[in-house]
Scaffold this active site. Structure first.
Site, PDB file in Angstrom:
ATOM      1  N   GLY A  12      12.772  -3.781  -5.736  1.00 52.58           N
ATOM      2  CA  GLY A  12      11.995  -4.281  -6.861  1.00 52.58           C
ATOM      3  C   GLY A  12      11.037  -3.272  -7.457  1.00 52.58           C
ATOM      4  CB  SER A  13      10.858   0.434  -7.490  1.00 50.66           C
ATOM      5  OG  SER A  13      12.074   0.802  -8.097  1.00 50.66           O
ATOM      6  CG  ASN A 111      20.467  -4.362 -16.637  1.00 50.24           C
ATOM      7  OD1 ASN A 111      19.818  -4.523 -15.609  1.00 50.24           O
ATOM      8  ND2 ASN A 111      21.592  -3.669 -16.651  1.00 50.24           N
ATOM      9  CG  HIS A 113      23.321   1.274 -16.524  1.00 55.57           C
ATOM     10  ND1 HIS A 113      23.975   0.672 -15.472  1.00 55.57           N
ATOM     11  CD2 HIS A 113      24.045   2.373 -16.844  1.00 55.57           C
ATOM     12  CE1 HIS A 113      25.055   1.383 -15.169  1.00 55.57           C
ATOM     13  NE2 HIS A 113      25.119   2.414 -15.984  1.00 55.57           N
ATOM     14  CB  THR A 145      26.427  -8.113 -24.689  1.00 53.48           C
ATOM     15  OG1 THR A 145      27.100  -6.986 -24.096  1.00 53.48           O
ATOM     16  CG2 THR A 145      25.375  -7.628 -25.677  1.00 53.48           C
ATOM     17  CG  LEU A 148      28.989  -3.979 -16.296  1.00 54.65           C
ATOM     18  CD1 LEU A 148      27.972  -4.945 -15.711  1.00 54.65           C
ATOM     19  CD2 LEU A 148      29.960  -3.508 -15.219  1.00 54.65           C
ATOM     20  CG  ASP A 149      26.072  -1.542 -17.168  1.00 52.56           C
ATOM     21  OD1 ASP A 149      25.074  -2.266 -17.006  1.00 52.56           O
ATOM     22  OD2 ASP A 149      26.719  -1.067 -16.224  1.00 52.56           O
TER      23      ASP A 149
END
Length: 198
Positions: A12-13, A111, A113, A145, A148-149
């Site tokens: 969880g950084s 997100n 990535h 969306t 993915l990514d």
């Protein structure tokens, strides 16, 4: 008040970076926003203790207890929606989300990535960048969306790949940049909510 729910699976950084920024930069006063909960699919996620130290509500929903991804995501939606989120931030949440989940939070799901998207979506990004002979790697904050990514890019940070770098070396340098750009991107996103409502 705009509510933020953060999903994690491990240390969880990035969650901690967002929570710290919310406190240090006085998001409650300046952005009318607050982190209200941190949820994980793993009971042993170290980030849950970090969240609790920040005074945040925490919860665990074990994906292994469900027969399907769809069933897990439906239960996760129910848990998240208890907090009336304006933003759901994925911060090392290691689950591929169903289209129904993504649709439910369309326009309010972010997100981070560890690559310069659209390069190297998916896993093992650092080793793949090294193997490809890239001179630079980095991190990307993007809207989520069903693909993915993918999704609109909100922020990126560029990190040089040095001679002799291992994937772990590169990952550590990229992570320091993630901790800088994710809170900034979240704050910018929260301001954009206000602009769109004005």
């Amino acid at each position: 008040m705009k509510n933020i729910v953060i999903l994690i699976s491990g240390s969880g950084s990035n969650m901690a970076a967002i929570a710290h920024a919310a406190e240090q930069d006085h998001w409650a006063e300046r952005l009318n926003a607050r982190v209200v909960a941190v949820l994980s699919n793993r009971a042993d996620a170290q980030g849950l203790r970090v969240a609790q130290a920040h005074g945040l509500a925490t919860g665990v929903l074990d994906h292994k207890a469900f027969d399907s991804r769809e069933a897990f995501d439906a239960a996760l939606i129910a848990e998240i929606d208890r907090f009336s989120p304006d933003l759901v931030a994925l911060a090392g949440f290691m689950r591929i989300l169903t289209p129904a989940f993504v649709a439910h939070y369309a326009g309010r799901l972010l997100n981070i990535h560890p690559s310069l998207l659209p390069a190297f979506p998916g896993l093992d990004t650092h080793q793949r960048a090294i193997d490809a002979g890239c001179q630079f790697a980095g991190a990307t904050v993007h809207q989520v969306t069903p693909q993915l990514d993918h999704g609109g890019i909100l922020a990126q940070a560029v990190v040089p790949i040095l001679s002799g770098d291992t994937a772990n070396d590169l990952a550590a340098r990229v992570l320091t940049q993630e901790h800088l750009i994710y809170p900034r991107a979240v704050a910018h996103f929260l301001r954009s909510i206000d602009s769109s409502r004005a």
